[in-house]
Design a protein around this motif. Structure first.
Motif, short mmCIF file in Angstrom:
data_model
loop_
_atom_site.label_atom_id
_atom_site.label_comp_id
_atom_site.label_asym_id
_atom_site.label_seq_id
_atom_site.Cartn_x
_atom_site.Cartn_y
_atom_site.Cartn_z
N ILE A 123 -38.69 43.24 -4.30
CA ILE A 123 -39.44 43.73 -5.46
C ILE A 123 -39.44 42.70 -6.58
O ILE A 123 -40.48 42.44 -7.21
N ASP A 124 -38.30 42.06 -6.81
CA ASP A 124 -38.24 41.03 -7.85
C ASP A 124 -39.20 39.88 -7.53
O ASP A 124 -39.90 39.37 -8.42
N GLN A 125 -39.22 39.48 -6.26
CA GLN A 125 -40.10 38.38 -5.87
C GLN A 125 -41.56 38.75 -6.04
O GLN A 125 -42.36 37.97 -6.58
N LEU A 126 -41.94 39.95 -5.58
CA LEU A 126 -43.33 40.38 -5.69
C LEU A 126 -43.76 40.51 -7.16
O LEU A 126 -44.88 40.17 -7.53
N ALA A 127 -42.85 41.00 -7.99
CA ALA A 127 -43.18 41.19 -9.40
C ALA A 127 -43.34 39.86 -10.13
O ALA A 127 -44.05 39.78 -11.14
N ASN A 128 -42.69 38.81 -9.62
CA ASN A 128 -42.76 37.50 -10.26
C ASN A 128 -43.87 36.61 -9.71
O ASN A 128 -44.11 35.51 -10.23
N GLU A 129 -44.53 37.05 -8.64
CA GLU A 129 -45.62 36.26 -8.08
C GLU A 129 -46.84 36.31 -8.98
O GLU A 129 -47.13 37.33 -9.62
N ASP A 130 -47.57 35.21 -9.03
CA ASP A 130 -48.81 35.19 -9.77
C ASP A 130 -49.86 36.00 -9.03
O ASP A 130 -50.02 35.87 -7.81
N VAL A 131 -50.55 36.84 -9.76
CA VAL A 131 -51.64 37.63 -9.20
C VAL A 131 -52.93 37.11 -9.83
O VAL A 131 -53.16 37.29 -11.02
N ARG A 132 -53.73 36.45 -9.06
CA ARG A 132 -54.93 35.81 -9.58
C ARG A 132 -55.85 36.86 -10.23
O ARG A 132 -56.28 37.81 -9.60
N GLY A 133 -56.08 36.68 -11.50
CA GLY A 133 -56.95 37.59 -12.22
C GLY A 133 -56.35 38.96 -12.45
O GLY A 133 -57.09 39.92 -12.71
#
Length: 227
Positions: A123-133
């Motif tokens: 969850i920490d990794q997914l929350a810190n990933e850049d989400v384009r737009g």
């Protein structure tokens, strides 16, 4: 309320994992199971839930409209199943004389299948990933940690210009929201709840925003089922 079963596995844990999940659907929305019973669900929708047609469609064309809708539903169901889908949800009754263009899919996703990974680390990794737009934020679903990702899906104009006319007309920009959460008491199993809508064609309109809020409200009713 919609209830769906998860395929049973036998993880080496003492606490029994959930048998499935439940959520409350808005009026006019239906569930289409994708692992089994898909054909029967489509038949029920065609003949039981689609007694109404949008304004402007002559009564004589009602059956043709229903058959066209059936083909579109089958196409959506096949695509969702190929992507690990468990269930497809969408509105089948018109609201105010029009059909809402929106849907969401509950699917299993391959996280932690190769090796055990603590859910909080994922969850920490997914929350810190850049989400384009878009954005990714930590949240909770059914009292457990989850991630909500919201973004806009657009299309490569250059590639789209060489596509068939039917493809260009269908390629609408969409608002998308995805929730990712672990299956409780079942290590290595995760699901996603993916929503998509072009709204009224304006991704920034109040109407489109209301559809996104409606989906968030539906996810707020999500509960694991142990029966």
């Amino acid at each position: 309320m919609s209830t769906s079963d998860l395929e049973q596995q036998s993880p080496p844990v003492e606490v029994a994992p959930p048998h499935g999940y439940e959520l409350v659907l808005p009026p006019g929305w239906v569930r289409i199971p994708l692992r089994e019973g898909t054909k029967e669900a489509l038949e029920s929708i065609l003949f039981s839930h689609m007694g109404q047609v949008p304004e402007g469609i002559p009564r004589d064309d009602a059956m043709r409209f229903r058959l066209d809708m059936r083909r579109q539903l089958e196409k959506q169901a096949r695509a969702a199943r190929r992507n690990g889908g468990l269930d497809l949800y969408l509105p089948v009754l018109p609201r105010g004389g029009i059909f809402l263009m929106a849907s969401f899919i509950v699917a299993e996703i391959p996280i932690g299948q190769e090796r055990a990974v603590p859910p909080q680390a994922v969850i920490d990794q997914l929350a810190n990933e850049d989400v384009r737009g878009g954005t990714a934020t930590k949240t909770d679903v059914a009292g457990a940690p989850a991630v909500r990702r919201a973004y806009r899906s657009t299309f490569d104009e250059e590639k789209l210009s060489s596509a068939p006319e039917a493809v260009r007309q269908a390629a609408l920009p969409t608002r998308r929201v995805e929730y990712v959460l672990p299956v409780v008491d079942d290590p290595g199993r995760w699901i996603s709840i993916n929503f998509s809508t072009p709204g009224d064609g304006d991704l920034d309109s109040e109407f489109t925003g209301v559809l996104v809020e409606l989906f968030d409200a539906v996810v707020g009713t999500f509960r694991w089922s142990y029966e």
